[in-house]
Write a protein that holds these residues in place. Structure first.
Motif, PDB file in Angstrom:
ATOM      1  N   PRO A  98     -85.561 -45.789  14.634  1.00 10.77           N
ATOM      2  CA  PRO A  98     -84.247 -43.678  14.770  1.00 10.77           C
ATOM      3  C   PRO A  98     -82.949 -44.447  15.479  1.00 10.77           C
ATOM      4  O   PRO A  98     -82.881 -45.124  15.819  1.00 10.77           O
ATOM      5  N   VAL A  99     -81.362 -43.629  14.868  1.00  8.43           N
ATOM      6  CA  VAL A  99     -80.624 -43.755  14.882  1.00  8.43           C
ATOM      7  C   VAL A  99     -80.023 -42.985  16.050  1.00  8.43           C
ATOM      8  O   VAL A  99     -80.167 -41.729  15.871  1.00  8.43           O
ATOM      9  N   GLU A 100     -79.755 -43.118  16.941  1.00  3.59           N
ATOM     10  CA  GLU A 100     -79.678 -42.295  18.256  1.00  3.59           C
ATOM     11  C   GLU A 100     -78.308 -42.393  19.090  1.00  3.59           C
ATOM     12  O   GLU A 100     -78.152 -43.332  19.961  1.00  3.59           O
ATOM     13  N   PRO A 101     -77.510 -41.547  18.489  1.00  4.99           N
ATOM     14  CA  PRO A 101     -75.714 -41.729  19.098  1.00  4.99           C
ATOM     15  C   PRO A 101     -75.927 -41.496  21.184  1.00  4.99           C
ATOM     16  O   PRO A 101     -76.836 -41.050  21.544  1.00  4.99           O
ATOM     17  N   LEU A 102     -75.577 -42.414  20.968  1.00  9.53           N
ATOM     18  CA  LEU A 102     -74.935 -42.425  22.553  1.00  9.53           C
ATOM     19  C   LEU A 102     -74.681 -41.388  22.998  1.00  9.53           C
ATOM     20  O   LEU A 102     -73.321 -40.465  22.073  1.00  9.53           O
ATOM     21  N   PRO A 103     -74.273 -41.066  24.196  1.00 15.07           N
ATOM     22  CA  PRO A 103     -74.004 -39.261  24.922  1.00 15.07           C
ATOM     23  C   PRO A 103     -72.048 -39.349  25.218  1.00 15.07           C
ATOM     24  O   PRO A 103     -71.619 -40.094  25.126  1.00 15.07           O
ATOM     25  N   HIS A 104     -72.027 -38.473  24.360  1.00 18.29           N
ATOM     26  CA  HIS A 104     -70.333 -38.591  25.032  1.00 18.29           C
ATOM     27  C   HIS A 104     -69.823 -37.784  23.849  1.00 18.29           C
ATOM     28  O   HIS A 104     -68.547 -37.876  22.905  1.00 18.29           O
ATOM     29  N   VAL A 105     -70.632 -38.983  22.195  1.00 12.67           N
ATOM     30  CA  VAL A 105     -69.744 -39.145  21.149  1.00 12.67           C
ATOM     31  C   VAL A 105     -68.928 -38.106  20.503  1.00 12.67           C
ATOM     32  O   VAL A 105     -68.361 -38.059  19.678  1.00 12.67           O
ATOM     33  N   THR A 106     -70.260 -37.279  19.680  1.00 12.76           N
ATOM     34  CA  THR A 106     -70.142 -35.877  18.768  1.00 12.76           C
ATOM     35  C   THR A 106     -68.881 -35.174  19.587  1.00 12.76           C
ATOM     36  O   THR A 106     -68.049 -35.080  18.955  1.00 12.76           O
ATOM     37  N   GLU A 107     -69.103 -34.802  20.913  1.00 15.65           N
ATOM     38  CA  GLU A 107     -68.281 -34.693  21.611  1.00 15.65           C
ATOM     39  C   GLU A 107     -66.842 -34.924  21.990  1.00 15.65           C
ATOM     40  O   GLU A 107     -65.553 -34.197  21.350  1.00 15.65           O
ATOM     41  N   THR A 108     -66.585 -36.362  21.768  1.00 14.44           N
ATOM     42  CA  THR A 108     -65.823 -36.933  22.022  1.00 14.44           C
ATOM     43  C   THR A 108     -64.841 -36.664  20.610  1.00 14.44           C
ATOM     44  O   THR A 108     -63.948 -36.949  20.098  1.00 14.44           O
ATOM     45  N   ALA A 139     -70.976 -39.307  10.062  1.00 15.91           N
ATOM     46  CA  ALA A 139     -69.512 -40.160   9.301  1.00 15.91           C
ATOM     47  C   ALA A 139     -69.441 -39.105   9.100  1.00 15.91           C
ATOM     48  O   ALA A 139     -67.623 -39.826   8.673  1.00 15.91           O
ATOM     49  N   ASP A 140     -68.689 -37.488   8.978  1.00 14.11           N
ATOM     50  CA  ASP A 140     -67.799 -36.596   8.413  1.00 14.11           C
ATOM     51  C   ASP A 140     -67.115 -36.808   9.155  1.00 14.11           C
ATOM     52  O   ASP A 140     -66.060 -35.941   9.360  1.00 14.11           O
ATOM     53  N   TRP A 141     -66.951 -37.464  10.917  1.00  8.77           N
ATOM     54  CA  TRP A 141     -65.889 -37.398  11.578  1.00  8.77           C
ATOM     55  C   TRP A 141     -64.317 -38.412  11.101  1.00  8.77           C
ATOM     56  O   TRP A 141     -63.209 -38.038  11.574  1.00  8.77           O
ATOM     57  N   HIS A 211     -53.795 -57.855  31.353  1.00  6.14           N
ATOM     58  CA  HIS A 211     -53.307 -56.855  29.802  1.00  6.14           C
ATOM     59  C   HIS A 211     -52.952 -55.697  29.870  1.00  6.14           C
ATOM     60  O   HIS A 211     -54.118 -55.185  30.265  1.00  6.14           O
ATOM     61  N   ASP A 212     -51.544 -55.420  29.775  1.00  2.00           N
ATOM     62  CA  ASP A 212     -51.088 -54.052  29.656  1.00  2.00           C
ATOM     63  C   ASP A 212     -52.028 -53.425  29.043  1.00  2.00           C
ATOM     64  O   ASP A 212     -51.774 -52.033  28.357  1.00  2.00           O
ATOM     65  N   ARG A 213     -52.660 -53.566  27.487  1.00  2.00           N
ATOM     66  CA  ARG A 213     -53.000 -52.996  26.480  1.00  2.00           C
ATOM     67  C   ARG A 213     -54.075 -52.374  26.695  1.00  2.00           C
ATOM     68  O   ARG A 213     -55.116 -51.762  25.707  1.00  2.00           O
ATOM     69  N   PHE A 214     -54.787 -52.955  27.757  1.00  2.00           N
ATOM     70  CA  PHE A 214     -56.440 -53.176  27.868  1.00  2.00           C
ATOM     71  C   PHE A 214     -56.391 -52.210  28.714  1.00  2.00           C
ATOM     72  O   PHE A 214     -56.297 -52.283  29.882  1.00  2.00           O
ATOM     73  N   HIS A 215     -57.974 -51.217  28.649  1.00  4.63           N
ATOM     74  CA  HIS A 215     -58.026 -50.740  29.143  1.00  4.63           C
ATOM     75  C   HIS A 215     -60.021 -50.891  29.478  1.00  4.63           C
ATOM     76  O   HIS A 215     -60.429 -51.074  28.609  1.00  4.63           O
ATOM     77  N   ARG A 216     -60.703 -49.973  30.680  1.00  2.86           N
ATOM     78  CA  ARG A 216     -61.922 -49.735  30.316  1.00  2.86           C
ATOM     79  C   ARG A 216     -62.556 -48.395  30.812  1.00  2.86           C
ATOM     80  O   ARG A 216     -61.771 -48.189  31.686  1.00  2.86           O
ATOM     81  N   LEU A 217     -63.240 -48.061  29.943  1.00  2.00           N
ATOM     82  CA  LEU A 217     -64.250 -46.331  30.759  1.00  2.00           C
ATOM     83  C   LEU A 217     -65.753 -46.596  31.147  1.00  2.00           C
ATOM     84  O   LEU A 217     -66.591 -47.489  30.609  1.00  2.00           O
ATOM     85  N   ASP A 218     -66.022 -46.112  32.069  1.00  2.00           N
ATOM     86  CA  ASP A 218     -67.427 -45.429  32.064  1.00  2.00           C
ATOM     87  C   ASP A 218     -68.506 -45.355  30.786  1.00  2.00           C
ATOM     88  O   ASP A 218     -69.431 -45.553  30.415  1.00  2.00           O
ATOM     89  N   HIS A 219     -67.496 -44.759  30.163  1.00  2.00           N
ATOM     90  CA  HIS A 219     -68.429 -44.189  28.587  1.00  2.00           C
ATOM     91  C   HIS A 219     -67.258 -43.596  27.470  1.00  2.00           C
ATOM     92  O   HIS A 219     -66.212 -43.288  28.243  1.00  2.00           O
ATOM     93  N   ILE A 220     -67.316 -43.141  26.788  1.00  2.00           N
ATOM     94  CA  ILE A 220     -66.697 -42.884  25.778  1.00  2.00           C
ATOM     95  C   ILE A 220     -65.976 -41.198  25.921  1.00  2.00           C
ATOM     96  O   ILE A 220     -64.288 -41.189  24.972  1.00  2.00           O
ATOM     97  N   GLY A 221     -66.517 -40.054  26.491  1.00  2.00           N
ATOM     98  CA  GLY A 221     -65.919 -39.237  26.869  1.00  2.00           C
ATOM     99  C   GLY A 221     -64.730 -39.015  27.889  1.00  2.00           C
ATOM    100  O   GLY A 221     -63.966 -38.125  28.289  1.00  2.00           O
ATOM    101  N   LYS A 222     -64.337 -40.673  27.917  1.00  2.00           N
ATOM    102  CA  LYS A 222     -63.275 -40.343  29.325  1.00  2.00           C
ATOM    103  C   LYS A 222     -62.199 -40.774  27.959  1.00  2.00           C
ATOM    104  O   LYS A 222     -60.961 -40.624  28.815  1.00  2.00           O
TER     105      LYS A 222
END
Length: 237
Positions: A98-108, A139-141, A211-222
């Protein structure tokens, strides 16, 4: 330059993937426990995967073939038919997992959809990637979906020009520094690293922390917050 286009990796960025490979690798190690210890088996399997990338590409099918090759290596060509059969069964199980989306993905994605062009950029076996995209319900997003054999700076330049206003006005989000971040930065885009709990050995690379164009986030919701902050900081004012 305003950010107009957002690229997203799929596996381990939008849904779980490497954890499935990890579980199968554990199953593989148990099958061959009488012939090789776990550490040695993992080392030889990774070496086989590295050798076979140019032949089989990324994905489950190449992984299964590499497991079979490794089983033959550690048994000196005497791997029982039952072991090969169970490796093939494990591969089929992976293809139907089964394909299980990660937390915050759909909302983001729902938050960003109206303000940006969203492009899904994934690599791997065409059949399996199409299956996961369909089963994810995401896919529809997306305004465009691209399945590529490899991710390079040229890949991002081409796709962000095709589906957006060029790489300089694009941002790429993904879990792999090697595939999602470094080549996107080289192409002139912003790279946003969202780490996953497990990183495949062939995808490991040092993050370009300064790098000035590099960023790291804890999760995609941010990600929406980051985009707002970049705009407020005048990065594309």
């Amino acid at each position: 330059m305003p950010i107009t286009t957002l690229g997203f990796d799929a596996d381990d960025t939008l849904w779980h993937n490497e954890s499935v490979f990890h579980l199968t690798e554990e199953r593989f190690a148990a099958l061959l426990a009488d012939h090789a210890d776990k550490a040695r088996l993992q080392e030889q399997l990774l070496a086989a995967e590295r050798r076979n990338l140019k032949h089989y590409g990324y994905g489950i099918k190449g992984f299964v073939l590499s497991m079979i090759e490794t089983a033959l290596e550690v048994t000196e060509g005497k791997a029982p038919g039952a072991v090969i059969s169970q490796i093939l069964d494990a591969g089929r199980d992976m293809m139907t997992h089964p394909v299980e989306p990660l937390p915050h993905v759909t909302e983001t994605l729902s938050v960003l959809k109206d303000d940006y062009r969203l492009v899904l950029i994934t690599k791997g076996d065409l059949f399996d990637q199409e299956r996961k995209i369909a089963e994810s319900g995401l896919a529809d997003w997306f305004d465009a979906i691209e399945i590529v054999s490899e991710k390079s700076a040229a890949t991002y330049r081409t796709l962000f020009a095709r589906h957006g206003s060029g790489p300089s006005e694009a941002l790429m989000t993904g879990n792999s520094v090697k595939s999602d971040i470094l080549p996107a930065l080289e192409a002139g885009s912003i790279g946003v690293h969202v780490p996953y709990a497990i990183t495949w050995g062939l995808e490991r690379a040092e993050a370009p922390a300064n790098h000035d164009r590099f960023h790291r986030l804890d999760h995609i919701g941010k990600l929406p917050e980051l985009l707002t902050r970049l705009g407020q900081d005048g990065m594309w004012s």
